[in-house]
Design a protein around this motif. Sequence first.
Motif, PDB file in Angstrom:
ATOM      1  N   ASN A   1       0.827  -1.210   0.000  1.00 26.32           N
ATOM      2  CA  ASN A   1       0.000   0.000   0.000  1.00 26.32           C
ATOM      3  C   ASN A   1       0.859   1.256   0.000  1.00 26.32           C
ATOM      4  O   ASN A   1       0.504   2.250  -0.641  1.00 26.32           O
ATOM      5  N   GLU A   2       1.976   1.219   0.708  1.00 25.98           N
ATOM      6  CA  GLU A   2       2.887   2.359   0.729  1.00 25.98           C
ATOM      7  C   GLU A   2       3.468   2.603  -0.663  1.00 25.98           C
ATOM      8  O   GLU A   2       3.573   3.744  -1.112  1.00 25.98           O
ATOM      9  N   ILE A   3       3.829   1.544  -1.354  1.00 28.02           N
ATOM     10  CA  ILE A   3       4.372   1.685  -2.707  1.00 28.02           C
ATOM     11  C   ILE A   3       3.297   2.237  -3.639  1.00 28.02           C
ATOM     12  O   ILE A   3       3.570   3.127  -4.455  1.00 28.02           O
ATOM     13  N   ARG A   4       2.081   1.734  -3.532  1.00 26.95           N
ATOM     14  CA  ARG A   4       0.984   2.247  -4.373  1.00 26.95           C
ATOM     15  C   ARG A   4       0.739   3.726  -4.101  1.00 26.95           C
ATOM     16  O   ARG A   4       0.483   4.501  -5.020  1.00 26.95           O
TER      17      ARG A   4
ATOM     18  N   VAL B   1      12.366   7.164 -13.930  1.00 25.34           N
ATOM     19  CA  VAL B   1      13.245   6.096 -13.450  1.00 25.34           C
ATOM     20  C   VAL B   1      12.782   5.637 -12.061  1.00 25.34           C
ATOM     21  O   VAL B   1      12.715   4.439 -11.785  1.00 25.34           O
ATOM     22  N   THR B   2      12.442   6.602 -11.214  1.00 18.63           N
ATOM     23  CA  THR B   2      11.929   6.270  -9.876  1.00 18.63           C
ATOM     24  C   THR B   2      10.636   5.474  -9.981  1.00 18.63           C
ATOM     25  O   THR B   2      10.435   4.492  -9.256  1.00 18.63           O
TER      26      THR B   2
ATOM     27  N   GLU C   1       9.217  -2.976  -7.751  1.00 21.06           N
ATOM     28  CA  GLU C   1       9.068  -3.395  -6.350  1.00 21.06           C
ATOM     29  C   GLU C   1       7.642  -3.853  -6.069  1.00 21.06           C
ATOM     30  O   GLU C   1       7.424  -4.862  -5.412  1.00 21.06           O
ATOM     31  N   ARG C   2       6.664  -3.112  -6.577  1.00 17.65           N
ATOM     32  CA  ARG C   2       5.260  -3.490  -6.402  1.00 17.65           C
ATOM     33  C   ARG C   2       4.985  -4.863  -7.016  1.00 17.65           C
ATOM     34  O   ARG C   2       4.363  -5.728  -6.401  1.00 17.65           O
TER      35      ARG C   2
ATOM     36  N   GLY D   1       1.876  -7.313  -6.235  1.00 20.30           N
ATOM     37  CA  GLY D   1       0.818  -6.327  -6.445  1.00 20.30           C
ATOM     38  C   GLY D   1       0.634  -5.943  -7.891  1.00 20.30           C
ATOM     39  O   GLY D   1       0.075  -4.902  -8.198  1.00 20.30           O
ATOM     40  N   GLU D   2       1.109  -6.808  -8.795  1.00 24.72           N
ATOM     41  CA  GLU D   2       1.008  -6.495 -10.223  1.00 24.72           C
ATOM     42  C   GLU D   2      -0.458  -6.312 -10.623  1.00 24.72           C
ATOM     43  O   GLU D   2      -1.322  -7.103 -10.251  1.00 24.72           O
TER      44      GLU D   2
END
Length: 94
Positions: free
Chosen positions: A6-9, A48-49, A56-57, A62-63
């Motif tokens: 969730n943090e990555i999203r 790039v980020t 990572e997701r 979480g694809e």
Amino acid sequence: MDNKLNEIRRKIRLLRTEMLIAEVSIRKQVNRDEDCSEAAVHLMSMRVTMLGLIRERNRLGGEERLLNVDERLKLDVRAVSRRPSNEAVDRRER
């Protein structure tokens, strides 16, 4: 793991917003014949980020599969329950 996902999203959503703002800024600079190289380099670093966050997701499971046109058209996207508008309520009362 769900918290990390969730943090990555959340980071992806925020970065998308920042990227859209940067793209608008670049368009304005181009339209005014100004140098936009600094903004463009910054946008490229954001991309790039974004790719790193997406990797990572996906690694965490979480694809998100993108639907093709046929699948999107087959989805039932109508509202489950709709409140009638004020005009519809007025007509029923008559």
